[in-house]
Design a protein around this motif. Sequence first.
Motif, PDB file in Angstrom:
ATOM      1  N   ARG A  45       0.821  -1.227   0.000  1.00 13.39           N
ATOM      2  CA  ARG A  45       0.000   0.000   0.000  1.00 13.39           C
ATOM      3  C   ARG A  45       0.855   1.277   0.000  1.00 13.39           C
ATOM      4  O   ARG A  45       0.385   2.349  -0.356  1.00 13.39           O
ATOM      5  CB  ARG A  45      -0.950  -0.027   1.214  1.00 13.39           C
ATOM      6  N   LYS A  48       5.219   3.161  -4.642  1.00 17.28           N
ATOM      7  CA  LYS A  48       5.076   4.375  -5.447  1.00 17.28           C
ATOM      8  C   LYS A  48       4.071   4.174  -6.594  1.00 17.28           C
ATOM      9  O   LYS A  48       3.888   3.064  -7.087  1.00 17.28           O
ATOM     10  CB  LYS A  48       6.448   4.762  -5.995  1.00 17.28           C
TER      11      LYS A  48
ATOM     12  N   ARG B  45       6.955  13.244  -6.577  1.00 13.71           N
ATOM     13  CA  ARG B  45       6.386  12.221  -7.464  1.00 13.71           C
ATOM     14  C   ARG B  45       6.490  10.820  -6.860  1.00 13.71           C
ATOM     15  O   ARG B  45       5.766   9.916  -7.241  1.00 13.71           O
ATOM     16  CB  ARG B  45       7.058  12.285  -8.834  1.00 13.71           C
ATOM     17  N   GLU B  46       7.400  10.665  -5.878  1.00 16.65           N
ATOM     18  CA  GLU B  46       7.597   9.349  -5.261  1.00 16.65           C
ATOM     19  C   GLU B  46       6.910   9.238  -3.902  1.00 16.65           C
ATOM     20  O   GLU B  46       7.117   8.260  -3.187  1.00 16.65           O
ATOM     21  CB  GLU B  46       9.096   9.061  -5.136  1.00 16.65           C
ATOM     22  N   TRP B  47       6.106  10.213  -3.538  1.00 15.43           N
ATOM     23  CA  TRP B  47       5.379  10.124  -2.274  1.00 15.43           C
ATOM     24  C   TRP B  47       4.286   9.049  -2.346  1.00 15.43           C
ATOM     25  O   TRP B  47       3.884   8.609  -3.415  1.00 15.43           O
ATOM     26  CB  TRP B  47       4.746  11.477  -1.932  1.00 15.43           C
ATOM     27  N   LYS B  48       3.806   8.684  -1.158  1.00 13.12           N
ATOM     28  CA  LYS B  48       2.789   7.632  -1.073  1.00 13.12           C
ATOM     29  C   LYS B  48       1.394   8.157  -1.417  1.00 13.12           C
ATOM     30  O   LYS B  48       1.104   9.337  -1.234  1.00 13.12           O
ATOM     31  CB  LYS B  48       2.803   7.048   0.338  1.00 13.12           C
ATOM     32  N   VAL B  49       0.553   7.246  -1.873  1.00 11.60           N
ATOM     33  CA  VAL B  49      -0.787   7.599  -2.349  1.00 11.60           C
ATOM     34  C   VAL B  49      -1.766   7.757  -1.187  1.00 11.60           C
ATOM     35  O   VAL B  49      -2.008   6.801  -0.438  1.00 11.60           O
ATOM     36  CB  VAL B  49      -1.392   6.483  -3.215  1.00 11.60           C
ATOM     37  N   ILE B  50      -2.375   8.904  -1.081  1.00 13.10           N
ATOM     38  CA  ILE B  50      -3.498   9.071  -0.159  1.00 13.10           C
ATOM     39  C   ILE B  50      -4.788   8.643  -0.853  1.00 13.10           C
ATOM     40  O   ILE B  50      -5.566   7.874  -0.312  1.00 13.10           O
ATOM     41  CB  ILE B  50      -3.585  10.535   0.339  1.00 13.10           C
ATOM     42  N   ALA B  51      -4.991   9.111  -2.066  1.00 14.89           N
ATOM     43  CA  ALA B  51      -6.240   8.792  -2.769  1.00 14.89           C
ATOM     44  C   ALA B  51      -6.082   9.024  -4.266  1.00 14.89           C
ATOM     45  O   ALA B  51      -5.074   9.572  -4.717  1.00 14.89           O
ATOM     46  CB  ALA B  51      -7.372   9.646  -2.224  1.00 14.89           C
ATOM     47  N   VAL B  52      -7.067   8.592  -5.014  1.00 13.31           N
ATOM     48  CA  VAL B  52      -7.129   8.868  -6.452  1.00 13.31           C
ATOM     49  C   VAL B  52      -8.513   9.414  -6.764  1.00 13.31           C
ATOM     50  O   VAL B  52      -9.463   9.188  -6.012  1.00 13.31           O
ATOM     51  CB  VAL B  52      -6.857   7.596  -7.296  1.00 13.31           C
ATOM     52  N   ARG B  63      -6.531  11.966 -11.344  1.00  9.13           N
ATOM     53  CA  ARG B  63      -5.587  12.582 -10.423  1.00  9.13           C
ATOM     54  C   ARG B  63      -5.179  11.645  -9.297  1.00  9.13           C
ATOM     55  O   ARG B  63      -5.897  10.713  -8.946  1.00  9.13           O
ATOM     56  CB  ARG B  63      -6.165  13.883  -9.869  1.00  9.13           C
ATOM     57  N   ALA B  64      -4.015  11.911  -8.779  1.00  8.00           N
ATOM     58  CA  ALA B  64      -3.524  11.180  -7.616  1.00  8.00           C
ATOM     59  C   ALA B  64      -3.228  12.198  -6.533  1.00  8.00           C
ATOM     60  O   ALA B  64      -2.665  13.257  -6.808  1.00  8.00           O
ATOM     61  CB  ALA B  64      -2.264  10.404  -7.960  1.00  8.00           C
ATOM     62  N   LEU B  66      -1.074  12.574  -3.347  1.00 12.64           N
ATOM     63  CA  LEU B  66       0.060  11.960  -2.658  1.00 12.64           C
ATOM     64  C   LEU B  66       0.381  12.769  -1.403  1.00 12.64           C
ATOM     65  O   LEU B  66       0.044  13.940  -1.312  1.00 12.64           O
ATOM     66  CB  LEU B  66       1.289  11.932  -3.577  1.00 12.64           C
ATOM     67  N   PHE B  72       0.861  11.575   4.816  1.00  9.28           N
ATOM     68  CA  PHE B  72       0.369  10.224   4.533  1.00  9.28           C
ATOM     69  C   PHE B  72      -0.086   9.540   5.823  1.00  9.28           C
ATOM     70  O   PHE B  72      -1.178   8.966   5.886  1.00  9.28           O
ATOM     71  CB  PHE B  72       1.458   9.388   3.852  1.00  9.28           C
ATOM     72  N   TYR B 172      -8.506   9.269   2.836  1.00 11.09           N
ATOM     73  CA  TYR B 172      -7.568   8.172   2.587  1.00 11.09           C
ATOM     74  C   TYR B 172      -8.303   6.989   1.941  1.00 11.09           C
ATOM     75  O   TYR B 172      -9.340   6.552   2.422  1.00 11.09           O
ATOM     76  CB  TYR B 172      -6.945   7.733   3.915  1.00 11.09           C
TER      77      TYR B 172
END
Lengths: 174, 174
Positions: A45, A48, B45-52, B63-64, B66, B72, B172
């Motif tokens: 999760r 990247k 650009r390498e941060w973790k995904v919160i949502a899309v 969109r993403a 991050l 996060f 999230y």
Amino acid sequence: MRPTVFALLAVAALSGMVADTGPASGQAEGEAAPIFGITIPPGYREWKVIAVAHEEGKLNDLRAILGNDIAFKAARDGQLPYPDGSIIARLAWSYDPLPESAKAFGQPQSFVAGPPKNGVQFMVKDQAKFAATGGWGFAQFDNGKPAGEAVHNACFACHAIVQARDLVFNRYAP
Amino acid sequence: MRPTVFALLAVAALSGMVADTGPASGQAEGEAAPIFGITIPPGYREWKVIAVAHEEGKLNDLRAILGNDIAFKAARDGQLPYPDGSIIARLAWSYDPLPESAKAFGQPQSFVAGPPKNGVQFMVKDQAKFAATGGWGFAQFDNGKPAGEAVHNACFACHAIVQARDLVFNRYAP
């Protein structure tokens, strides 16, 4: 190894597992998926982002395609085929309208990720192990449990559509 | 500065930019956005995904959202308000149909991220510095250049719609 050293290492390993990596944390756990024998990779999760997508129709979800470091770098650099050790994760969530933005815009405007939907899928690259399916193993988990054999039999045939991109549908989103 | 030293620094700066983290790599560089004085955070650009998410209408993008590590963790743990040091990045791309999947399904099915679109936006939490705008500073960059003052004046008013979520639209995605 002396017991103190071992204990310290064990604590370090445990804290690494518990600390930051969410539900798929720590060592691979849980049942392996059929056919390819893949288990849920730890910490996925927090990988990247390779790309994001929306599926219409029956799937009707919002999804994120994440990569472990090997897969992320290959995707970003346009390296094909993906090297051994690449793992790509496909997460998906319910496709939900955001009421606050519909109200502000006076029309449907924003669609956001709701609860998880359509399981979590993985592609694992191992040229030798998965030679019969283009070097990729495939797995789907629904609520942490492997999907059935029929689901796993369908993966390769569908991904073969994008043979030219090493069976990966999504391109890197720059 | 002697030419050799300058040349070496220039090479180091260039390779830092090119190497691993994409356009926002290395130290913060480039022009600060108006009003809030925010520059592009390195490595976002390498941060973790919160949502899309998907925006319809004029925006028409995928969109993403991050987060840096602080943002996060706060998002994942449902910690509100976000702590100082949180930075949230909103990346967006063209909303493009995927021809291969339309062909396979016999109808429009998959929409994937194309080229970057609608700039990159950041929210930076600093309760003291940005007290007048709910503790958040806002910035938008189009092709690496800050958007104008009018754009930045509109951020807070719109995000105020989600005051109850500390001005952050996206939740999230688990």
